[in-house]
Scaffold this motif. Structure first.
Motif, PDB file in Angstrom:
ATOM      1  N   LYS A   1     -11.644   5.178   4.115  1.00  0.00           N
ATOM      2  CA  LYS A   1     -10.313   4.286   3.597  1.00  0.00           C
ATOM      3  C   LYS A   1      -9.581   5.291   2.578  1.00  0.00           C
ATOM      4  O   LYS A   1      -8.288   4.915   2.733  1.00  0.00           O
ATOM      5  N   VAL A   2     -10.354   6.324   2.369  1.00  0.00           N
ATOM      6  CA  VAL A   2      -9.371   7.237   1.960  1.00  0.00           C
ATOM      7  C   VAL A   2      -7.927   7.609   3.059  1.00  0.00           C
ATOM      8  O   VAL A   2      -6.746   8.341   2.912  1.00  0.00           O
ATOM      9  N   ASN A   3      -8.658   7.248   4.418  1.00  0.00           N
ATOM     10  CA  ASN A   3      -7.542   8.014   6.258  1.00  0.00           C
ATOM     11  C   ASN A   3      -6.878   6.952   5.282  1.00  0.00           C
ATOM     12  O   ASN A   3      -4.925   7.240   5.947  1.00  0.00           O
ATOM     13  N   GLN A   4      -6.617   5.562   4.538  1.00  0.00           N
ATOM     14  CA  GLN A   4      -5.839   4.597   5.137  1.00  0.00           C
ATOM     15  C   GLN A   4      -4.413   5.240   3.416  1.00  0.00           C
ATOM     16  O   GLN A   4      -3.608   4.891   3.535  1.00  0.00           O
ATOM     17  N   LEU A   5      -4.847   6.146   2.740  1.00  0.00           N
ATOM     18  CA  LEU A   5      -3.891   6.106   1.392  1.00  0.00           C
ATOM     19  C   LEU A   5      -2.859   6.598   1.333  1.00  0.00           C
ATOM     20  O   LEU A   5      -1.861   6.389   0.660  1.00  0.00           O
ATOM     21  N   PRO A   6      -2.909   7.959   1.630  1.00  0.00           N
ATOM     22  CA  PRO A   6      -1.527   8.825   1.750  1.00  0.00           C
ATOM     23  C   PRO A   6      -0.227   7.785   2.841  1.00  0.00           C
ATOM     24  O   PRO A   6       0.919   8.051   1.917  1.00  0.00           O
ATOM     25  N   GLY A   7      -0.707   7.150   3.792  1.00  0.00           N
ATOM     26  CA  GLY A   7       1.322   6.019   3.625  1.00  0.00           C
ATOM     27  C   GLY A   7       1.186   5.184   3.105  1.00  0.00           C
ATOM     28  O   GLY A   7       2.371   5.052   3.049  1.00  0.00           O
ATOM     29  N   ASN A   8       0.458   5.255   1.817  1.00  0.00           N
ATOM     30  CA  ASN A   8       0.815   3.644   1.418  1.00  0.00           C
ATOM     31  C   ASN A   8       1.904   4.335   0.367  1.00  0.00           C
ATOM     32  O   ASN A   8       2.801   4.509  -1.088  1.00  0.00           O
ATOM     33  N   ILE A   9       1.379   5.805  -0.054  1.00  0.00           N
ATOM     34  CA  ILE A   9       2.455   7.267  -0.862  1.00  0.00           C
ATOM     35  C   ILE A   9       3.571   7.667  -0.225  1.00  0.00           C
ATOM     36  O   ILE A   9       5.041   6.718  -0.959  1.00  0.00           O
TER      37      ILE A   9
ATOM     38  N   ASP B   1       5.784   9.672   3.544  1.00  0.00           N
ATOM     39  CA  ASP B   1       5.154  10.560   4.879  1.00  0.00           C
ATOM     40  C   ASP B   1       5.205  12.071   4.793  1.00  0.00           C
ATOM     41  O   ASP B   1       4.985  12.009   6.071  1.00  0.00           O
ATOM     42  N   THR B   2       5.056  12.476   3.773  1.00  0.00           N
ATOM     43  CA  THR B   2       5.114  14.007   3.431  1.00  0.00           C
ATOM     44  C   THR B   2       3.309  14.162   2.919  1.00  0.00           C
ATOM     45  O   THR B   2       2.746  15.247   2.726  1.00  0.00           O
ATOM     46  N   ALA B   3       2.736  13.457   2.866  1.00  0.00           N
ATOM     47  CA  ALA B   3       1.398  13.404   1.832  1.00  0.00           C
ATOM     48  C   ALA B   3       0.285  12.666   3.033  1.00  0.00           C
ATOM     49  O   ALA B   3       0.578  12.319   3.767  1.00  0.00           O
ATOM     50  N   VAL B   4      -1.367  13.856   2.917  1.00  0.00           N
ATOM     51  CA  VAL B   4      -2.131  13.935   3.849  1.00  0.00           C
ATOM     52  C   VAL B   4      -3.172  13.904   2.830  1.00  0.00           C
ATOM     53  O   VAL B   4      -3.280  14.793   1.332  1.00  0.00           O
ATOM     54  N   ALA B   5      -4.188  13.435   3.706  1.00  0.00           N
ATOM     55  CA  ALA B   5      -5.699  13.496   2.845  1.00  0.00           C
ATOM     56  C   ALA B   5      -7.019  13.696   3.990  1.00  0.00           C
ATOM     57  O   ALA B   5      -6.622  13.385   4.815  1.00  0.00           O
ATOM     58  N   THR B   6      -7.378  14.987   3.739  1.00  0.00           N
ATOM     59  CA  THR B   6      -8.851  15.475   4.816  1.00  0.00           C
ATOM     60  C   THR B   6      -9.720  15.918   4.204  1.00  0.00           C
ATOM     61  O   THR B   6      -9.613  15.772   3.079  1.00  0.00           O
ATOM     62  N   ILE B   7     -10.952  15.088   4.635  1.00  0.00           N
ATOM     63  CA  ILE B   7     -12.327  15.447   4.135  1.00  0.00           C
ATOM     64  C   ILE B   7     -12.981  15.960   5.494  1.00  0.00           C
ATOM     65  O   ILE B   7     -13.050  15.324   6.319  1.00  0.00           O
ATOM     66  N   GLY B   8     -13.120  17.356   4.798  1.00  0.00           N
ATOM     67  CA  GLY B   8     -13.608  18.306   5.756  1.00  0.00           C
ATOM     68  C   GLY B   8     -15.050  18.179   5.864  1.00  0.00           C
ATOM     69  O   GLY B   8     -15.269  19.455   6.791  1.00  0.00           O
ATOM     70  N   LYS B   9     -15.966  18.305   4.618  1.00  0.00           N
ATOM     71  CA  LYS B   9     -16.749  18.754   3.990  1.00  0.00           C
ATOM     72  C   LYS B   9     -17.770  17.830   3.415  1.00  0.00           C
ATOM     73  O   LYS B   9     -17.194  17.176   2.644  1.00  0.00           O
TER      74      LYS B   9
END
Length: 471
Positions: free
Chosen positions: A302-310, A312-320
């Motif tokens: 669900k985190v992957n869907q959040l930036p687009g609702n803010i 077009d320059t916001a991003v969120a990444t879970i890498g660890k």
């Protein structure tokens, strides 16, 4: 005949680089020679010399990129020049020699930054500053940072050819330790220049070999005191413009050589831990589990869907992600993961941070788990003034290129210098978006286009400011 002269010229550069890389084994030196033209050959083989104009020379850019690539060359044909290392120092010394040949006065400050200065007609005026860095990540590429240094120097070479002297002085800076691979935190050179950082925190930094920040500085004939005293009066600087490879695919998708950066995203890192209940994988029914990994999985999705609702320059990444007890036949009782949240606007970045926190709490409540959220780091974004973007757009149009605007998700020295003076950033196309990798590549035509845009930008500023002073 011209081809032979080019090869002899290149060989001289290679030997110079090999001398700077005195710790290379004899076998490695032979490998350099046996590679023929190395990246020079690839850069030059499809280059159209018709792009050379206004004193900008593609061959010279290619030769210098190639020569620097030989310092810290890895077995994978990548680059390994950690901050404050011998190889970074050798690369800086090589650039210093080119600066002097171009007619610049050269010095090094107490933070290890190399600074070349070309006098202006009104040398008392604030300087226009450009440049980047020559340190690299382990086994990195040959364009990250280096291209910004070489294109800035190419402007000075072009002016020398044209016998042009700017009104304002021009300074080219090679910032020390931008990448931060040595201390897991970079931008030490640019931070030293503007000052105001926590020196006690820097004293606690330890590199992978067990050397403290202070000891590493001493290895380069620097010290904590010299670092503190490197703070500069930034009133002496009118603005800073950095040319840098994009490290992404947007320009490639638009089929454009370069683009205008609208801002540098500020990262916020969250550590999120879901606490469930570990249990036997075979004897615990599915309807009687508190599985921390199931909660974490829903959260990740669900985190992957959040930036687009803010925006077009916001991003969120879970890498660890860390799973405990981490056994094949054990229900996960604890999962810790890390979210990297970025945007070029602080307000919307913080909105996204709050949405991510709320999502974690909602999922934990729904699944009857506990959750802990800790903010590990938070850096202010650096928006670039529209005035600077407009000036850069004008210079891009002068080269027949369509202006294209894009954010920078990565931090650069401009982010630090931008705390004190206006900044502009010109991104240059990256092939396949690859960076921090031996496969990192930018073709020579794009490098030359960037140099031409940079030259036009700086010259247009001189004219604008001179007209303002006369009016």
């Amino acid at each position: 005949m011209a081809q032979k002269q080019s090869i002899h010229f290149l060989l001289a550069y290679e030997l110079l680089a090999a001398n700077f890389t005195a710790n290379l084994k004899e076998r490695d030196v032979m490998n350099i020679r046996n590679k023929g033209n190395g990246i020079f050959k690839r850069l030059i083989e499809r280059y159209d010399t018709k792009l050379d104009k206004n004193g900008i020379c593609g061959k010279r850019i290619a030769e210098r990129l190639h020569t620097l690539s030989q310092i810290g060359l890895t077995a994978d044909n990548g680059s390994n020049r950690p901050g404050y290392s011998e190889d970074e120092a050798r690369a800086q010394e090589l650039v210093s020699s080119w600066m002097k040949e171009a007619g610049m006065e050269v010095r090094r400050d107490g933070a290890g930054n190399l600074i070349g200065r070309l006098a202006g007609k009104r040398n008392f005026l604030p300087a226009i500053m450009s440049g980047s860095h020559v340190d690299t990540v382990p086994n990195g590429g040959h364009f990250d940072g280096t291209l910004g240094v070489i294109t800035a120097l190419e402007v000075v070479e072009a002016w020398k050819h044209e016998k042009y002297q700017p009104v304002h002085p021009l300074e080219i800076v090679v910032f020390a330790d931008e990448e931060g691979s040595r201390f897991n935190g970079g931008l030490n050179g640019s931070e030293g220049m503007i000052g105001g950082r926590d020196i006690e925190a820097k004293k606690q930094l330890i590199d992978r070999d067990g050397y403290s920040f202070s000891e590493v500085l001493q290895q380069r004939d620097l010290s904590i005191d010299s670092y503190k005293n490197a703070t500069r009066d930034m009133e002496e600087v009118a603005l800073f413009i950095e040319v840098h490879i994009e490290q992404g695919k947007r320009l490639e998708k638009e089929n454009l050589p370069c683009g205008i950066v609208t801002g540098i995203a500020g990262p916020c890192w969250l550590e999120i831990t879901f606490y469930g209940e570990a249990g036997h994988a075979g004897n615990t029914p599915m309807n009687d589990r508190k599985d921390a990994l199931v909660a974490a999985s829903e959260f990740i999705s669900k985190v992957n869907q959040l930036p687009g609702n803010i925006n077009d320059t916001a991003v969120a990444t879970i890498g660890k992600q860390l799973v405990e007890p981490n056994g094949v036949n054990v229900i996960p009782g604890k999962v810790t993961l890390y979210v990297d949240i970025r945007d070029i606007y602080e307000q919307t970045r913080d909105q996204l941070v709050e949405k991510v926190k709320h999502l974690a709490e909602t999922i934990a409540n729904d699944q009857q788990l506990k959750v802990a959220v800790t903010e590990k780091t938070k850096v202010k974004p650096v928006p670039i003034k529209k005035e600077m973007q407009d000036l850069l757009a004008r210079s891009i149009k002068e080269q027949g290129i369509q202006p294209f605007y894009l954010p920078s998700g990565a931090g650069h020295d401009a982010m630090i210098i931008g705390e004190k003076v206006p900044i502009a950033i010109l991104f240059v196309r990256s092939e396949n978006g690859i960076s921090h990798n031996p496969q990192e590549w930018t073709n020579l035509a794009d490098c030359v286009q960037a140099a031409l845009v940079l030259k036009s930008f700086i010259e247009d500023l001189q004219t604008d400011w001179e007209d303002d002073n006369l009016s």
